[in-house]
Design an enzyme around this catalytic site. Structure first.
Site, PDB file in Angstrom:
ATOM      1  N   HIS A  33      21.907   4.736 -14.082  1.00  0.00           N
ATOM      2  CA  HIS A  33      20.710   5.537 -14.342  1.00  0.00           C
ATOM      3  C   HIS A  33      19.672   5.349 -13.241  1.00  0.00           C
ATOM      4  O   HIS A  33      19.060   6.288 -12.770  1.00  0.00           O
ATOM      5  CB  HIS A  33      20.076   5.071 -15.669  1.00  0.00           C
ATOM      6  CG  HIS A  33      20.363   5.994 -16.792  1.00  0.00           C
ATOM      7  ND1 HIS A  33      20.270   5.615 -18.108  1.00  0.00           N
ATOM      8  CD2 HIS A  33      20.732   7.292 -16.803  1.00  0.00           C
ATOM      9  CE1 HIS A  33      20.573   6.647 -18.879  1.00  0.00           C
ATOM     10  NE2 HIS A  33      20.869   7.673 -18.102  1.00  0.00           N
TER      11      HIS A  33
ATOM     12  N   CYS B 294     -11.873  -3.676  11.891  1.00  0.00           N
ATOM     13  CA  CYS B 294     -11.757  -4.807  10.974  1.00  0.00           C
ATOM     14  C   CYS B 294     -12.117  -4.429   9.544  1.00  0.00           C
ATOM     15  O   CYS B 294     -12.245  -5.275   8.683  1.00  0.00           O
ATOM     16  CB  CYS B 294     -12.601  -5.991  11.440  1.00  0.00           C
ATOM     17  SG  CYS B 294     -14.366  -5.639  11.422  1.00  0.00           S
TER      18      CYS B 294
HETATM   19  C1  PEP Z   1     -16.882  -3.261   7.157  1.00  0.00           C
HETATM   20  O1  PEP Z   1     -17.991  -2.855   6.849  1.00  0.00           O
HETATM   21  O2  PEP Z   1     -15.901  -2.510   7.347  1.00  0.00           O
HETATM   22  C2  PEP Z   1     -16.626  -4.703   7.333  1.00  0.00           C
HETATM   23  C3  PEP Z   1     -15.504  -5.135   7.851  1.00  0.00           C
HETATM   24  O3  PEP Z   1     -17.573  -5.553   6.907  1.00  0.00           O
HETATM   25  P1  PEP Z   1     -17.857  -5.889   5.353  1.00  0.00           P
HETATM   26  O4  PEP Z   1     -16.760  -5.245   4.532  1.00  0.00           O
HETATM   27  O5  PEP Z   1     -17.880  -7.357   5.244  1.00  0.00           O
HETATM   28  O6  PEP Z   1     -19.182  -5.224   5.137  1.00  0.00           O
END
Ligand code: PEP
Ligand code: MG
Length: 480
Positions: free
Chosen positions: A165, A428
């Site tokens: 299945h 980031c």
């Molecule tokens: C962001 O703003 O993308 C960042 C990496 O910083 P924080 O999430 O800590 O504000």
């Protein structure tokens, strides 16, 4: 495509909760019946969500609602059994007849779900998993398949044959599946595997069956992209190391001040420490003192540090003493902000960077890069400010979309500024953790992606499928 690569997520579908303490027969009967009707309802909801499984799930819902089953549950609870035991015994009593019709697995699945419901425990899918992943389990019932998230890219089970299945339904749902692979349970969570459902083969790691660009993209180096970790706790360090992070692209110093511990964990690799980002979602009473009507538009980030230069001085000194090398400022707004921060950082022998979180900073990325050594796009805030949507507000969640062309075009300006100045730009924010967006960000000119450590394996696997040229094409398509 029948061959896909991605990180493993193990699903364990055995009920683990304890049986409840037995109450009066009436109470146990009510618990058992409540569990059965809840299961029937869930199965029907899953059927609506996954039409390919609807008829199987409807048949299972009818098993749960069978009045003869309820009668047998009643007689077991009257004999002193708990709801869970009565359910198990009642389902068992049907097994011989159902097994003869080849439906034992479906019956067992309804029983398992009813016991879970009675225990008040839910199937452990490990929470919402947003990144593409390969589900690995002992076996999966149709309802388990119907409940899978859209981010599942393949299925591997230890039991079941190619005509089970699970296999048939997975095919109908367009999910590559290898069933009955006896080594399945030796795979670990997070391990990257390649699943070739046509050949019925699972291999560990990413195979070179497809034209891949692993050396160019995922390994860093002149043309490569650094895959780094965002760190906010000691636990993140261990996870980052086991994920093979190529350093730390964002150390959130609001949450972790043990700079030396982080630096020591990544010898010879970059560790970028973000100085205090006070205010809005990160209240730091010693910096963001006043109550403001709109804290995200107020004295936060670098603005708060400019109002309290003594705090920044103390922090930069501590970072330098801990052996830090790179620092970056949050909420930089323009060239003057960047110049001011760069001077402070350089006075402690630290290399300065600026976060690009405010649209103005993206537009002025070239000027900002003339002051600092690198920039890092914080997409969490950049999305919030570009789309005027508070990142803390659930009602605004649908607008928190880093794929928005306005956001991507701003990031592309940052990429162009990096190219023009010969200085690096990375991301980031959470967008870097999206394996589908990561190649686009690379195509926009980002040379490092820093993310929650758990996402690194999936992003690495995703990037290994593209050349830089292909990333650029994806980026062009995405910015519209
Ligand atoms: C962001 O703003 O993308 C960042 C990496 O910083 P924080 O999430 O800590 O504000
Ligand atoms: Mg931010």
């Amino acid at each position: 495509m029948s061959t896909v690569s991605g990180p493993v997520v193990r699903l364990d579908f055995q009920p683990t909760g304890p049986d409840a303490v037995t109450g009066s027969p009436n109470r146990e009967y009510a618990r058992a019946l409540g569990a059965l009707s809840g299961v029937a309802q869930t199965l029907r909801e899953l059927g609506l969500r996954t039409p390919a499984a609807a008829s199987i799930l409807e048949a299972q819902a009818m098993m749960a609602e069978d009045p003869v089953l309820a009668e047998r549950v009643r007689s077991f609870v009257d004999g002193g059994k708990s709801a869970e035991e009565a359910l198990r015994n009642a389902f068992d009593s049907f097994r011989p007849g159902i097994a003869a019709a080849g439906r034992a697995a479906d019956l067992d699945d309804v029983c398992r779900r009813a016991v879970w419901a009675a225990q008040g425990t839910l199937p452990g899918t490990g929470g919402l998993i947003e990144y593409p992943h390969v589900v690995v389990a002992l076996d999966l019932a149709p309802a388990d398949l119907a409940a899978l998230e859209e981010s599942v890219i393949a299925i591997v089970t230890a039991q079941g044959g190619p005509t089970s299945h699970t296999a048939i339904l997975a095919r109908a749902m367009g999910i590559p599946a290898v069933t009955g692979w006896t080594e399945a349970l030796s795979l670990r969570d997070g391990e990257v595997v390649t699943v070739d459902s046509d050949a019925g083969v699972v291999s560990r790691g990413v195979t070179a069956a497809r034209p891949v660009a692993t050396p160019a993209i995922a390994n860093g180096g002149p043309q490569g992209v650094l895959l780094q970790a965002n760190i906010g706790s000691s636990a993140d360090i261990a996870q980052a190391l086991s994920a093979g992070a190529q350093g730390v692209g964002l150390l959130r110093s609001e949450f972790m001040t043990g700079y030396a511990e982080v630096i020591a964990a990544f010898p010879g690799k970059p560790v970028v420490i973000r100085v205090f980002d006070a205010g809005a979602d990160k209240p730091l009473p010693f910096l963001a003192k006043t109550q403001e009507p709109n804290p995200s538009l107020g004295v936060r980030g670098l603005r708060a540090l400019r109002a309290h230069p003594d705090v920044l001085t103390a922090q930069l000194r501590a970072i330098a003493e801990a052996g830090g090398a790179q620092v970056m400022a949050p909420m930089v707004g323009d060239q003057q902000d960047a110049a001011w921060f760069a001077a402070q950082a350089r006075s402690f022998g630290l290399s300065p960077g600026a976060m690009i979180e405010v649209p103005a900073a993206a537009v002025l990325a070239r000027e900002i890069l003339s002051e600092v050594d690198f920039v890092s796009v914080g997409t969490n805030d950049l999305v919030q400010y570009t789309l005027a949507a508070d990142r803390q507000l659930a009602a605004m969640a649908p607008l928190q979309n880093p794929w928005h062309p306005a956001v991507l075009r701003l990031i592309s300006w940052v990429g162009q500024a990096a190219q023009a100045t010969g200085k690096p730009a990375g991301v980031c924010g959470e967008a870097a953790a999206d394996p589908r967006l990561a190649p686009v960000l690379v195509g926009l000119g980002m040379s490092s992606l820093s993310m929650s450590p758990h996402a690194i394996a999936a992003v690495r696997a995703a990037l290994s499928a593209y050349t830089l040229e292909q990333c650029r094409e994806l980026a062009q398509n995405a910015i519209g």
